[in-house]
Design a protein around this motif. Sequence first.
Motif, PDB file in Angstrom:
ATOM      1  N   SER A  20       0.856  -1.142  -0.024  1.00  0.00           N
ATOM      2  CA  SER A  20      -0.005   0.081   0.140  1.00  0.00           C
ATOM      3  C   SER A  20       0.889   1.066  -0.084  1.00  0.00           C
ATOM      4  CB  SER A  20      -0.824  -0.105   1.276  1.00  0.00           C
ATOM      5  OG  SER A  20      -0.230   0.049   2.494  1.00  0.00           O
ATOM      6  N   GLU A  51      -4.671  -3.639  -4.179  1.00  0.00           N
ATOM      7  CA  GLU A  51      -5.945  -2.560  -4.215  1.00  0.00           C
ATOM      8  C   GLU A  51      -5.405  -1.339  -3.341  1.00  0.00           C
ATOM      9  OE1 GLU A  51     -10.256  -2.940  -2.048  1.00  0.00           O
ATOM     10  OE2 GLU A  51      -8.786  -4.391  -1.405  1.00  0.00           O
ATOM     11  N   ARG A  52      -4.628  -1.421  -2.572  1.00  0.00           N
ATOM     12  CA  ARG A  52      -4.180  -0.080  -2.126  1.00  0.00           C
ATOM     13  C   ARG A  52      -2.878   0.447  -2.486  1.00  0.00           C
ATOM     14  NH1 ARG A  52      -5.660  -3.402   3.213  1.00  0.00           N
ATOM     15  NH2 ARG A  52      -3.586  -3.884   2.652  1.00  0.00           N
ATOM     16  N   ASP A  54      -1.159   2.748  -4.922  1.00  0.00           N
ATOM     17  CA  ASP A  54      -1.474   4.077  -5.633  1.00  0.00           C
ATOM     18  C   ASP A  54      -0.557   4.375  -6.892  1.00  0.00           C
ATOM     19  OD1 ASP A  54      -3.112   4.705  -3.397  1.00  0.00           O
ATOM     20  OD2 ASP A  54      -1.595   5.594  -2.255  1.00  0.00           O
ATOM     21  N   ASN A  82      -6.753  -6.976  -7.993  1.00  0.00           N
ATOM     22  CA  ASN A  82      -7.251  -5.693  -7.341  1.00  0.00           C
ATOM     23  C   ASN A  82      -6.610  -4.292  -7.836  1.00  0.00           C
ATOM     24  OD1 ASN A  82      -9.520  -6.616  -6.166  1.00  0.00           O
ATOM     25  ND2 ASN A  82      -8.243  -7.281  -4.231  1.00  0.00           N
ATOM     26  N   GLN A  84      -5.660  -0.943  -9.178  1.00  0.00           N
ATOM     27  CA  GLN A  84      -6.230   0.262  -9.648  1.00  0.00           C
ATOM     28  C   GLN A  84      -5.906   0.671 -11.165  1.00  0.00           C
ATOM     29  OE1 GLN A  84      -7.806   1.702  -7.190  1.00  0.00           O
ATOM     30  NE2 GLN A  84      -7.619  -0.096  -6.142  1.00  0.00           N
ATOM     31  N   GLN A  86      -4.821   3.205 -12.605  1.00  0.00           N
ATOM     32  CA  GLN A  86      -3.356   3.863 -13.083  1.00  0.00           C
ATOM     33  C   GLN A  86      -2.489   2.508 -13.106  1.00  0.00           C
ATOM     34  OE1 GLN A  86      -5.133   4.523 -10.318  1.00  0.00           O
ATOM     35  NE2 GLN A  86      -3.689   4.781  -8.705  1.00  0.00           N
ATOM     36  N   GLN A  88      -3.029  -0.612 -13.647  1.00  0.00           N
ATOM     37  CA  GLN A  88      -3.518  -1.374 -14.614  1.00  0.00           C
ATOM     38  C   GLN A  88      -3.106  -1.033 -15.984  1.00  0.00           C
ATOM     39  OE1 GLN A  88      -5.301  -4.734 -14.503  1.00  0.00           O
ATOM     40  NE2 GLN A  88      -4.476  -4.492 -16.716  1.00  0.00           N
ATOM     41  N   GLN A 117       0.158   7.894 -14.930  1.00  0.00           N
ATOM     42  CA  GLN A 117      -0.533   7.505 -13.821  1.00  0.00           C
ATOM     43  C   GLN A 117      -1.112   8.806 -13.250  1.00  0.00           C
ATOM     44  OE1 GLN A 117       1.106   4.418 -11.140  1.00  0.00           O
ATOM     45  NE2 GLN A 117       2.841   4.717 -12.446  1.00  0.00           N
ATOM     46  N   THR A 121      -5.293   9.723 -11.893  1.00  0.00           N
ATOM     47  CA  THR A 121      -5.619  10.034 -10.583  1.00  0.00           C
ATOM     48  C   THR A 121      -5.953  11.483 -10.367  1.00  0.00           C
ATOM     49  OG1 THR A 121      -3.194  10.439  -9.990  1.00  0.00           O
ATOM     50  CG2 THR A 121      -4.439   8.173  -9.680  1.00  0.00           C
TER      51      THR A 121
END
Length: 122
Positions: A20, A51-52, A54, A82, A84, A86, A88, A117, A121
């Motif tokens: 994360s 998932e976490r 960034d 999972n 995110q 950006q 992916q 990215q 975001t």
Amino acid sequence: MNLMVQSRQKMDGVYMLSPSGRLDTSTFPILEDRVDMVLQEKPHTLVFDMERLDYISSMGVRVIAKAQKTMKTYNGRVILLNLQPQIQKVFDIIKALPSQQVFSTMGELDDYLDRMQRQFTG
């Protein structure tokens, strides 16, 4: 933001790593060390739960690619979970790049990935 990495054995032979924060040039050793520890257990499946996460730089991608190469030596596999949008996008770009060198330096690649990215975001 720093990188934090949680790891756990999900079931026999399956380990999950959950980074994360930002996975970049200054934080990649944190994930690399954790991956190395988990790989000593010789899992058959290594799951990266993103998932976490960034942000990821080329050094972060390198850690995952290195884990995948190691897993292949004993017929294991790496799964990404999972992602995110950006993150992916980074993996989509990496897969789409031809085998020839497209960027002249790692810094140039990181600058490109950073710009890409930020579009996702913000």
